[in-house]
Structure formats: structure tokens, C-alpha cells
Design an enzyme around this catalytic site. Sequence first.
Site, PDB file in Angstrom:
ATOM      1  N   GLU A 105      10.719 142.660  28.477  1.00 45.20           N
ATOM      2  CA  GLU A 105       9.784 143.570  27.811  1.00 45.20           C
ATOM      3  C   GLU A 105       8.405 143.564  28.446  1.00 45.20           C
ATOM      4  O   GLU A 105       7.710 144.572  28.447  1.00 45.20           O
ATOM      5  CB  GLU A 105       9.639 143.199  26.325  1.00 45.20           C
ATOM      6  CG  GLU A 105      10.910 143.365  25.511  1.00 45.20           C
ATOM      7  CD  GLU A 105      11.641 142.047  25.367  1.00 45.20           C
ATOM      8  OE1 GLU A 105      12.402 141.907  24.409  1.00 45.20           O
ATOM      9  OE2 GLU A 105      11.425 141.151  26.217  1.00 45.20           O
ATOM     10  N   ASP A 153      -1.579 155.598  64.207  1.00 42.98           N
ATOM     11  CA  ASP A 153      -2.203 156.469  65.191  1.00 42.98           C
ATOM     12  C   ASP A 153      -3.045 155.596  66.129  1.00 42.98           C
ATOM     13  O   ASP A 153      -3.359 154.449  65.803  1.00 42.98           O
ATOM     14  CB  ASP A 153      -3.072 157.488  64.466  1.00 42.98           C
ATOM     15  CG  ASP A 153      -3.795 158.422  65.415  1.00 42.98           C
ATOM     16  OD1 ASP A 153      -3.180 158.844  66.403  1.00 42.98           O
ATOM     17  OD2 ASP A 153      -4.975 158.721  65.169  1.00 42.98           O
ATOM     18  N   ASP A 203      -6.045 158.483  60.742  1.00 44.94           N
ATOM     19  CA  ASP A 203      -7.364 158.941  60.299  1.00 44.94           C
ATOM     20  C   ASP A 203      -7.554 160.439  60.366  1.00 44.94           C
ATOM     21  O   ASP A 203      -8.502 160.964  59.790  1.00 44.94           O
ATOM     22  CB  ASP A 203      -8.449 158.282  61.146  1.00 44.94           C
ATOM     23  CG  ASP A 203      -8.497 158.851  62.561  1.00 44.94           C
ATOM     24  OD1 ASP A 203      -7.425 158.992  63.181  1.00 44.94           O
ATOM     25  OD2 ASP A 203      -9.601 159.161  63.041  1.00 44.94           O
ATOM     26  N   ASP A 258      -2.512 163.447  61.135  1.00 37.26           N
ATOM     27  CA  ASP A 258      -1.745 162.304  60.642  1.00 37.26           C
ATOM     28  C   ASP A 258      -1.250 162.497  59.215  1.00 37.26           C
ATOM     29  O   ASP A 258      -0.493 161.666  58.702  1.00 37.26           O
ATOM     30  CB  ASP A 258      -2.605 161.030  60.697  1.00 37.26           C
ATOM     31  CG  ASP A 258      -3.006 160.660  62.109  1.00 37.26           C
ATOM     32  OD1 ASP A 258      -2.173 160.850  63.012  1.00 37.26           O
ATOM     33  OD2 ASP A 258      -4.139 160.208  62.307  1.00 37.26           O
ATOM     34  N   ASN A 267      20.525 132.457  27.907  1.00 33.05           N
ATOM     35  CA  ASN A 267      20.549 132.472  26.446  1.00 33.05           C
ATOM     36  C   ASN A 267      21.647 133.386  25.915  1.00 33.05           C
ATOM     37  O   ASN A 267      22.326 133.057  24.930  1.00 33.05           O
ATOM     38  CB  ASN A 267      19.193 132.942  25.914  1.00 33.05           C
ATOM     39  CG  ASN A 267      18.114 131.905  26.140  1.00 33.05           C
ATOM     40  OD1 ASN A 267      18.390 130.731  26.350  1.00 33.05           O
ATOM     41  ND2 ASN A 267      16.862 132.345  26.113  1.00 33.05           N
ATOM     42  N   ASN A 320      11.659 135.241  21.942  1.00 34.29           N
ATOM     43  CA  ASN A 320      11.539 136.118  23.098  1.00 34.29           C
ATOM     44  C   ASN A 320      10.090 136.562  23.288  1.00 34.29           C
ATOM     45  O   ASN A 320       9.570 136.622  24.410  1.00 34.29           O
ATOM     46  CB  ASN A 320      12.439 137.337  22.899  1.00 34.29           C
ATOM     47  CG  ASN A 320      12.954 137.884  24.225  1.00 34.29           C
ATOM     48  OD1 ASN A 320      13.257 137.123  25.122  1.00 34.29           O
ATOM     49  ND2 ASN A 320      13.040 139.194  24.330  1.00 34.29           N
ATOM     50  N   ASP A 323       7.755 135.854  26.462  1.00 38.01           N
ATOM     51  CA  ASP A 323       7.131 136.963  27.191  1.00 38.01           C
ATOM     52  C   ASP A 323       5.620 136.795  27.273  1.00 38.01           C
ATOM     53  O   ASP A 323       5.004 137.044  28.323  1.00 38.01           O
ATOM     54  CB  ASP A 323       7.462 138.291  26.495  1.00 38.01           C
ATOM     55  CG  ASP A 323       8.915 138.697  26.718  1.00 38.01           C
ATOM     56  OD1 ASP A 323       9.508 138.221  27.695  1.00 38.01           O
ATOM     57  OD2 ASP A 323       9.431 139.482  25.912  1.00 38.01           O
TER      58      ASP A 323
END
Length: 890
Positions: A315, A358, A627, A631, A695, A720, A724
Site C-alpha cells: 500500500e 550530441d 542541446d 536533438d 505471512n 500491515n 507500511d
Amino acid sequence: MAWVSEASAHPAGPPHHPAARPAPPDPAALGRLTPLAALRALDASPRGLDEQQAQLRLERYGENTVPEARPPGRPLRFARSLRDPFSVVLLVLGLVSAAVAAWATAAVITVLVLVSSVLRSTGEHRAERAAAGLRELVAATATVRRRPAPGADPRVREIPFDQLVPGDVVLLAPGDVVPADVRLLRATGLTLHQPALTGESAPVARAAVDDPPPGELPQQPQLCLQGGSVATGSGTGVVLATGADTFRARQSRAVPCRPAAGTVFHRALGGITWTLIRLMLCAAVLVLAAHTLLRGPALDTVPLAVAVAVALTPEMLPVVVNVSLARGAVRLARERSVIVRRLPALHDLGAMRVLCTDKTGTLTRDRPVVHRALDPAGRPAPEVLRWAAVNAHWTLQLAELPAPDALDEALLRAAGPGRETGVAAVPFDPVRRRATAVVREPEHPGTHTVVVKGAVEDVLGCCSHLRTAAGEQLELDEVRRARVLARAGREADAGLRLLAVATARRPGRTPTTAERGLTLLGFVALRDDLAPGAGEALAALARHGVAVKVLTGDHPATAARACRDLGLDPGPPDAVVTGAQTDALDDAELAELARSRTVFARCTPAHKARVVQVLRAAGQPTGFLGDGVNDLPALRAADVGICPRGAAEVTRAGADVVLTGKDLTAIDRALSCGRETTRNITTYLRVVLSSNLGNVLAMLVAGLLLPFLPMLPLQVLVQNLCFDAAQLAFAFDRAGPAPGGGPAAPSRPAGLRPRAFTSFVLRFGALNAAADLATFAALGWLLSQDSAAGLDAHAVFHAGWFTENLLTQALVIWLLRPGSARRLPLPVALAVAGLTAVGLLLPLSPLAGALGLTATLPGAYYPLLGGVLALYAGALCFTRARYRSAISIL
């Protein structure tokens, strides 16, 4: 194709609304017309527009600004963040939880998704604001010729760039930025720097030709495109296109945006997500099936199945991912070295295996430097450089040029002007391809010395003799001429740019600039000036296991020379791949060639993008560093697009990462930060998935063996959530010394790899399940003793497994973190201590009853639990040592 005049387009009524903006003509077609025909098509005059015409056109066609995508607002950013794969999974689980009346689970899941989305959208908003602050205007005004009123005499004035309109007559001088797409009407010695458009570092000649040759717009000699800058000479031209109609803007629009789901980060996260979804569905179905077969259908089994599915779901992954990425981006921004405009790009940096870059403007600067000076035989000759500098200095002074060109600047930086006195000068022009200065030497009164420098062939054509290293003058016959040209050819093949230097001393009081009967002194060889930190950056990339490919529009020999100067081996001369060669290969052949070759020269924007695409298709996470506007296609084709500080504004807008430091060594810091961030995310996933899987496996086995639920759904949710919350510490983890004193940061690319995770989670999940089953055995033995008479077996199992679960999870956080287990950073140490405290004290606290932990564990349980934990810690350390290399790069 001609534009209608303002008189017919705008009768007595008000000007057109911007929404009614007519379609402009094709600038390419206009540019191929003769100057007179172009002026007629534009309804313009060499005397310039009058102010009323200019105002009408400004209202009709808009300001001369490149349209930029409007950044999304906070609500839209928030909505986009909800499309994260795990956010969708969690929202679905929340709906399922609400459907079975598990309101606590649904509420917690909703809060986690909201927090994650807020963190991500806020981080990207801050990055966008920081990137906007990088936009620097190189020039603010343009010189135009306009008339105050119809029939009035034209005046030359400065106006802001955004006020230019098609049909304006602009004047260009050295140092000016070309403000729009311009068709030349007149030019004198005009050359342009336009590496951002073509990738070529050398200036290109421009002339007002009536019959231009065929070719692409950037190569047309009569056109000056927006974004270029004047190197030498001067010119007058008529504006063909402004704003969104310029070549640069149209090229930017033609490049499709990279879909977010196509990056390394989203592909990997999507693979892990679907793996987890399958595991969740299988686990939930197994729980329902097992309990239905053993005890018949029961409504209380549905919340347990949902709890099991939630237990398998990380989560906190969206929170950990976004906090880790945001912290890394903020740290790089605070160091004033890197701005991350797209947070997942930080992970993509860490996963990068190939960096395509480049050359001009990125690895090298748009200016040459003197490499060496040679006599005609190829021996060092400092005197040649001195005379070349004399020519540059007095050409600049006497020809009244506003500024020296790039070659003259390089010569003057390398050598002083000398003690000679200037008399006359003829500046360089693209036709003669040489410059001449006449000076008076103090040692030779009554004479003048003519000094000529320029292209080898053109200067050599003016020479009748050459000077040897011993000072002897020899006749320049055909044999010696061929030898000189061969020497110059070898230097050019080595990637050097050559200037020939010749002199002639002539008596008399009247100076002459006649370029005949000269004596060739030798050559000055110039090379590209390397960007600050470029060599160190390439060396750092090699240490990090990242292969570098150079993609440039420049000459193959020039590109190879720059690579050698940077410490990057380009291979033999025939190893440089040209754009024409790539056109002859299919994607599979090009991918095979790209794996083994380093330099790709004479590349168009399409060539660069194709090389990047085939490398990505071959499974190589690829970045691109560039740049220029040329490109932009490759930047958007790459997994992560990077641009340096001085990149064009449209290139910065299309890049994922912007380097704000003065040199390219910021790439090393960004790469290290990306890998550290990825390490934190993978550490969280390793820990949470292996522990959760263990688990669930234990819960399935216990559900088959025990006549009651081994843990209540509310208890599963609470433990849990505790786990977490503790793992959020991984988002604040910093790399420390690795075991054995090695480097903490991996030397190989790091990324989220679903297959590696599956193998890892199965191994360590099985260990966790074994520890849980050992705890069940200990609890069963304890309850079988006479001293346990009168204890509620259900409550004892619930409390005992709850405590063991949190303590084993604390061990997992401690021992499976990369780096030394003896040197835990403060956030991780606090998380381990907090989990241990909650596991031991919560069953004894007043909250125990509300959670169903109604039994007080017997004192004999804790020594048994200590033994289980000791065996589990030993097994973790043993397995961790065996798979240490996998742990370091997962």
C-alpha cells in the site's frame, strides 16, 4: 502562394480576431524564390514595411514567439497522478473493501492514495516552476528597416523580437541572433553558427543567391533560420515566417511526445503490478476456497480474503516511490546542479545502460581552440601561430568588423598580436576564403609585410615558395605542392581544422594587398573546445557501467577527434557510422551495429531518434543528452531526455532532466541520485513483498490446519499498517558504506526488474513463512502444556502471531537493507525500534481489547520467540550473503 495585401485583407472594419488567423504561406516555397519574387509574394519592399502595415500584420499573424505547451494546473496534475498503476489497484481494493463493509480498510487505502497523489503532483509542479526559471533570453531586440508612414523614408530601428512580422526587412551583423526565418536580399561575407539546427560546429556561409540548390531548409544558402547566430559578415533579409510558422517551431511540433507508459519506470512498475495482481487474486481465491471446503460458506471469510489481498499489496509503494523521487529531485535542485522535470525520470537515470549524446554544444563548445602550429613538413612551428594572430588582430582592427569570428578569437587567445603596426586589411569572405593584413615590422623599415591566412587550397594558390624549418625558401613546385596538400589532408583526416598562413615582404611606401608571390609558412591546426567537465563526466559514466554513443551532425573525422580528446575511444576511422550508412540498414542490423560502435556522424534529427529507438527496442534503457532543436526528436524518443544549461528553450521544455551546473559532471550526481532513489524503492519492495508473501503462505497453511482464523481481519490490517508506516523510512534512506568497505552505490545500472523480484520474493518469503510456522509450532506446544490450562487458544494464537509478525518484519527491515547492518541511518533505526516496541507493547496496552488481542501471553512464550527470531535472523544473513550481488542491483 502570394499573401494578399493589407488593404484588401483589412477593409474599414476591425482587425481579425486571433482565432481567424489565416494559414501562412509555405516558407520553404517562398525561400526558393528570387529576392524580388519573395518581396512581391510578401507584399513587402526593400525599404521596409510602414508602421501601419506592421501593426496590421501583428494583429493578423500574432507575435513572434514560439508557442509552448501550457503546463497543467494542480487539479489536472493530481488527476494524472491517480493513473499510477498501484494507485488504481489500491482504489479497486478500497471499493471491494467498502462493498464488504470493511470500512477501516477502505478508509486507510483512500488516504494512502490521496497522500501519494498529492506528493507526486506537488513535486512535479515545483520542478516545472524551477525549469521555467531557467529560460534565458539571448537577445531581446532585432534591427529592422521600417517607415513611419506610407511614402516616408525608411529608418533603421531596434524592436523587440516578438514584434517582428512577415515582410519586415531585418539587418544582421556579427553577434546577432537570427530572430525569425529570413530570406537574404543582400549579404557580405555572411556566415552563421547554427549547431542547434544542424549539429555542425563550423560556421556555414550564407549568400543572397537567386537560384538556390535543392536541399533541406537548414542547408539552403539564401536562408537564415531562427535560432542561428551571425559569426561573420553582414546581411539584409526579409522575414518569411515568425512564431509558430518558423522552421524551429514546426520541427518541434512534428516530434511526437513520448507516452509516459513507454518509459523504463512505467514498464517495470507495470510488470510488478500485474504480478502482484495475479498473486492477490490467487491468494484471495485460495483463502475463500480453503475455508469453504473445510468449514462451509461463511460471510466472515470474505473480509479475511480481502485482508489477505490487502496484505499482499504494498500500500505504501506510491508514497515511498513519490517521496523517494521527490526527495531526490529536491536534493539535486538544492545543490543547484540538476532539475528533474518528470519525477520518474530519476529512476530512469538509475536504470540507464546507454547514454546517447550530441557533440556540438554538449560535449564541445561552439568555438575552436588552437591545437598546434606546423611548418609545411609537419614540424612544430610557433612562428606560424604568431603570424596568424597578427593577421587576425589587424584584420579585426582595420576592417572595422564589430567582432572577430570564432577562428580569429581562437588565434588571439593562443597568441598576442605582436609588435607589428597595421597598415591595411581585407577581411575574410566565403568566396575568397582567406583574409589579408598588411603590417609594418619594426625590424624592417621601408617595407610592408603581407600576411594571408585562410583555407589551405586557396592560400596555397597564392604561394610561389615555402619556408623550411631552417628558414630556407624553396620553390613551390608541383611535387612540393602535392606533399603539402597530402600533409594537410592527413591533419584534416585526424579531425583538425586547418588554416594555411603565408607572408610576403615587399618594399615601397605604398602598401598593397595583392595576394601573389607569397611564401607558405605552414598551418595552424584547430580543434573543438571541450565543454567543461565533459571528459570527467564520460569517465564517471564508464565507471557506472553506462555505454556512451555520440550522435552528431558534424564531420566523421571531427567527431572522432573530439571523442579521442575526451578519452572516449571511437575506434578506427572506418568505425564511425554515417547517416547514409544507417539509412541502408534495417532496425535489427542497426541495433546490432549500435551495440558495437561509438560514433555516429552526419546524423539528421531522424537518424538520432532512430538510433535511440533501436537501442530501446533491443532492451537497453537509453538516455539522450542534447542541446539543440535538432536533438528534440531523440530527446523524446529516449527513456530519459537530458539537456545542458545552455540548451535551446524548446529543448529544455522537452527534456526530462535539465543540468543547471556549469559543467557536465552534474550527470554523475544525477546518476548516483537516481540509483540511490531506485535502491530505496527496490529495498521497500523486497522487504514488503517477501514479508507479505510469507505471512500469506503461513495464513493459508494455518487456515487449513487450525479450526479458527489464525488472525482476525482487523489485526491483519493493523499489523500491515504498522509495517507500511515503518517502511516509509526507506524513502529517507541514504547510501552508506557497503559490507567489506565497497561502494554503497551500485556500479551497474539499477532498475525495477519483475523477474528478479519474483525470484527474490519467493526465496525470502519462504523463509518468512518458515518463521511463522515455527511460531505456530511453538504456540501449539505451549498450549499443550498443563500450565496453559484455561487459556483461550484463539486469543493466544492471535496475540502471539501478531507480536512475532511485527518483530520478524523489524528484522527484515534491518537485515535486508543494502549496506552494512551495523550502520543503520536514523530513519531506518527508528523504524526498527518502533516496530519492535509496537509488537511487544501493543498486546499489553489498553488498545489490545479493541483489536481482539484479549489474551496475555505466557512468560514462557518469549524465550521461544527469541529462539525463532535468532534462527530466522541467521537464515536471513546466510541467504543475504549468497545473493548479495542480486540485492545490490535489484
